[in-house]
Design an enzyme around this catalytic site. Sequence first.
Site, PDB file in Angstrom:
ATOM      1  N   ASP A 104       0.837  -1.184   0.000  1.00 58.35           N
ATOM      2  CA  ASP A 104       0.000   0.000   0.000  1.00 58.35           C
ATOM      3  C   ASP A 104       0.886   1.254   0.000  1.00 58.35           C
ATOM      4  O   ASP A 104       1.661   1.452  -0.920  1.00 58.35           O
ATOM      5  CB  ASP A 104      -0.943  -0.068   1.212  1.00 58.35           C
ATOM      6  CG  ASP A 104      -2.036   0.975   1.195  1.00 58.35           C
ATOM      7  OD1 ASP A 104      -3.104   0.702   0.630  1.00 58.35           O
ATOM      8  OD2 ASP A 104      -1.826   2.069   1.754  1.00 58.35           O
ATOM      9  N   HIS A 266      -7.024  -7.125   0.728  1.00 64.55           N
ATOM     10  CA  HIS A 266      -5.941  -6.155   0.589  1.00 64.55           C
ATOM     11  C   HIS A 266      -4.806  -6.385   1.584  1.00 64.55           C
ATOM     12  O   HIS A 266      -3.639  -6.184   1.250  1.00 64.55           O
ATOM     13  CB  HIS A 266      -6.527  -4.750   0.780  1.00 64.55           C
ATOM     14  CG  HIS A 266      -5.532  -3.641   0.680  1.00 64.55           C
ATOM     15  ND1 HIS A 266      -4.815  -3.379  -0.474  1.00 64.55           N
ATOM     16  CD2 HIS A 266      -5.127  -2.712   1.591  1.00 64.55           C
ATOM     17  CE1 HIS A 266      -4.022  -2.332  -0.280  1.00 64.55           C
ATOM     18  NE2 HIS A 266      -4.193  -1.915   0.962  1.00 64.55           N
TER      19      HIS A 266
END
Length: 286
Positions: A104, A266
Amino acid sequence: MNFTDFDHQRIQVSDGVELNVATTGSGSPVVLLHGFPQTHLMWRHVAADLAADHTVIMPDLRGYGDSDKPADTGLTYSKRTMAADVVAVARELGHERFALAGHDRGAHVAFRAGLDHPDHVTHLASLDVLPTLDMWDVMRGTSGIVGFHLFLMAQPPGLAEELIGARPDAFFGHFLDIWGGSFPAEVRAEYLRASREAITSIVADYRAMATVDVEHDTADREAGNLLEMPVTVLQQDWGAALGFDARKLWQAWASDLDHRTVSCGHFMAEEAPDVVAGALRDLLAR
């Protein structure tokens, strides 16, 4: 292994900024960079695997966790500045060359480090992001709904900080919940605590992504600069849903690419740590 098993120290990187850095293991160095809205703690499972034969270095990015949160001057939270932090941390720990993986936000820092510091980064892994320019290109129309926070935090100083500050746990907890996370209560509480204390700097990090980071990446694209080290990209299969080919986008930036689709949410380092650790070991063997 949990976060109490890590050795922690504060390392000064530049302009008096100090980062909180966790380390474990011994052997060739691997630096792991966390994402949003998290801290180095997200790597606890992967680090337990890699520490068997690697020195694992896990800083809290500037502006996150227990690292310093300097006031933003426009470049303070550029990925170029944050990438230089990574090189400084590794050097302070005695490593001029190291493998680097980011998730991320940390993946964007790793991307910039690979372009700016190719003599230091031997291998590079990116978890579940696109390069910045490509990300802005695909976040159009209804596709942009999934990234609404990118547009909110790109606004001039004031609005995002005020809105998020009114209900920080609701804001940060939203992403922990919808992005596939299932965290132990104490881990989730730590992520929320750290994020509550870093609202201004987190927003500044995202604002840089819509301003100065775009300038830096555009210059590299126009110059034809590539990531020349071995690169592994792990992503969910969200490209198909949003109408783009993630592998093709990454191939334009990396000359030696291994692109893999991972069947989890994620937060893959916590949801599928064995898969992530295995992919990193494969990368290190290239």
